[in-house]
Scaffold this active site. Structure first.
Site, PDB file in Angstrom:
ATOM      1  N   ARG A 288       0.800  -1.227   0.000  1.00 47.92           N
ATOM      2  CA  ARG A 288       0.000   0.000   0.000  1.00 47.92           C
ATOM      3  C   ARG A 288       0.830   1.273   0.000  1.00 47.92           C
ATOM      4  O   ARG A 288       0.628   2.174  -0.814  1.00 47.92           O
ATOM      5  CB  ARG A 288      -0.897   0.049   1.257  1.00 47.92           C
ATOM      6  N   THR A 289       1.767   1.355   0.965  1.00 50.84           N
ATOM      7  CA  THR A 289       2.457   2.630   1.156  1.00 50.84           C
ATOM      8  C   THR A 289       3.294   2.977  -0.074  1.00 50.84           C
ATOM      9  O   THR A 289       3.253   4.087  -0.576  1.00 50.84           O
ATOM     10  CB  THR A 289       3.315   2.569   2.435  1.00 50.84           C
TER      11      THR A 289
ATOM     12  N   LYS B  33      25.371  -5.691  -2.893  1.00 50.88           N
ATOM     13  CA  LYS B  33      26.842  -5.791  -2.949  1.00 50.88           C
ATOM     14  C   LYS B  33      27.480  -5.129  -1.741  1.00 50.88           C
ATOM     15  O   LYS B  33      28.685  -4.913  -1.710  1.00 50.88           O
ATOM     16  CB  LYS B  33      27.361  -5.105  -4.221  1.00 50.88           C
TER      17      LYS B  33
ATOM     18  N   ARG C 142      11.406   4.042   3.694  1.00 50.72           N
ATOM     19  CA  ARG C 142      10.959   3.045   4.675  1.00 50.72           C
ATOM     20  C   ARG C 142      12.173   2.215   5.042  1.00 50.72           C
ATOM     21  O   ARG C 142      12.912   1.752   4.166  1.00 50.72           O
ATOM     22  CB  ARG C 142       9.862   2.153   4.113  1.00 50.72           C
TER      23      ARG C 142
ATOM     24  N   HIS D  51       5.039   6.425  11.541  1.00 49.42           N
ATOM     25  CA  HIS D  51       4.460   6.242  10.208  1.00 49.42           C
ATOM     26  C   HIS D  51       3.469   7.385   9.989  1.00 49.42           C
ATOM     27  O   HIS D  51       2.248   7.185   9.992  1.00 49.42           O
ATOM     28  CB  HIS D  51       3.762   4.879  10.169  1.00 49.42           C
TER      29      HIS D  51
HETATM   30  C1  NCD Z   1       1.806  -1.119   8.292  1.00 47.70           C
HETATM   31  C2  NCD Z   1       3.287  -0.881   8.360  1.00 47.70           C
HETATM   32  O1  NCD Z   1       4.038  -1.315   7.492  1.00 47.70           O
HETATM   33  O2  NCD Z   1       3.677  -0.236   9.318  1.00 47.70           O
HETATM   34  N1  NCD Z   1       1.258  -1.212   7.055  1.00 47.70           N
HETATM   35  C3  NCD Z   1       1.072  -0.065   6.317  1.00 47.70           C
HETATM   36  O3  NCD Z   1       1.953   0.757   6.138  1.00 47.70           O
HETATM   37  N2  NCD Z   1      -0.156   0.120   5.790  1.00 47.70           N
HETATM   38  C4  NCD Z   1       1.290  -2.021   9.306  1.00 47.70           C
HETATM   39  C5  NCD Z   1       1.739  -3.446   9.347  1.00 47.70           C
HETATM   40  O4  NCD Z   1       2.703  -3.837   8.703  1.00 47.70           O
HETATM   41  O5  NCD Z   1       1.087  -4.197  10.072  1.00 47.70           O
END
Ligand code: NCD
Length: 311
Positions: free
Chosen positions: A57-58, A85, A107, A135
């Protein structure tokens, strides 16, 4: 937010900033319903998605958000890059910046990684999830979704339920909900609650007690990948005590909103029928994610000096 060039956590924003993001996202969500879902606001800007952890999703929604704003998008994939590497995080980031990127969406499994990038790079940094820490765009899209369903959030009650210990979604979400004047509860087995008290949050371990008092039930995924040690006796027991199933949903307020950040473990923290029930706003959260990420990119990269209007 124009003078603040980064979005690392929701504490970067006061309530007024959050309202500005939400209002801007509302204008963009109108754009997303047009036959041609694209505006020129970030033409000539380049956004890189630097993801060291998996994401559906993100990552996709940052990509689609940047494209809808006419920015160029680079997607960095750790498994096919020189990280394999042994190239360091810093060298990778400097390499990308040398190509002339305006924003880095990051991320990373290590908490604090986006703050390092902020020291090293000139580009705007957007935190798309760092370890168990923060987040912020998830928290903003969750506020957006709740406002769409409930209207005014001041005075409403939300319960975050489940694996709060490992959840960056809950950590940022709690701050954002409190900033909007909501009452925040955290419900989990004691072993899945953080050892240090969460400021301004009422914690408890009895879901059945809490359900009738909530406007929003926010179910969290059990994050098996972040726990080596068993923090509860068995998934069956967890499911029995903490799963939001139809029977529990029946005890909730009729207009209750059920949320989950995804990915869901259907049949563990949430029953499949609940995930598909009209109370669930889970796909609405995904749609809100595109509008919110458009708003954040626009406000950080183009909002003030670009001068181009959202419409
Ligand atoms: C979450 C995350 O990666 O922090 N998912 C997201 O970004 N929608 C939550 C999760 O992984 O459970």
């Amino acid at each position: 937010m124009a003078e603040r060039r980064h979005l690392l956590d929701v504490d970067d924003l006061d309530r007024e900033d959050m309202e500005r993001v939400l209002d801007t996202a509302r204008s963009f969500s109108e754009v997303l319903h047009r036959p041609i879902k694209k505006v020129p606001s970030l033409r000539g800007k380049t956004v890189v998605n630097l993801f060291y952890e998996s994401s559906t999703r993100t990552r996709m929604s940052f990509e689609v958000a940047a494209k809808r704003l006419s920015a160029d998008v680079l997607n960095f994939n750790v498994s096919t890059s020189s990280v394999e590497k042994g190239e360091s995080f810093k060298d990778t980031a400097l390499t990308l910046e040398a190509m002339g990127v305006d924003a880095v969406v990051v991320r990373h499994p290590v908490a604090g990684a986006p703050w390092l990038l902020r020291q090293w790079l000139q580009a705007a940094i957007l935190n798309a999830g760092d370890g168990m820490h923060a987040h912020p765009t998830q928290a903003l899209l969750d506020l957006f979704t709740m406002q769409e369903r409930l209207g005014e959030l001041q005075g409403r009650t939300i319960a975050f339920v489940g694996d709060i210990l490992h959840s960056r979604v809950a950590r940022s979400g709690i701050k954002a909900c409190r900033a909007m004047g909501m009452k925040v509860l955290a419900v989990a087995p004691p072993t899945l609650l953080p050892p240090v008290a969460l400021e301004g949050v009422v914690t408890g371990s009895d879901l059945d007690d809490v359900i009738p008092h909530c406007d929003v039930l926010y179910m969290l995924r059990i994050q098996m990948e972040r726990q080596k040690e068993g923090r509860f006796p068995s998934l069956e027991e967890y499911t029995r005590l903490y799963q939001l199933n139809m029977q529990r949903l029946g005890k909730a307020r009729p207009q209750v909103v059920v949320m989950h950040p995804g990915p869901m473990n259907r049949g563990v923290e949430i029953a499949a029928e609940v995930a598909d029930a009209p109370h669930a706003a889970i796909t609405a959260q995904v749609s809100a994610g595109v509008a919110i990420r458009m708003a954040v990119l626009f406000l950080l990269l183009g909002g003030s000096e670009g001068g181009e209007k959202v419409a």
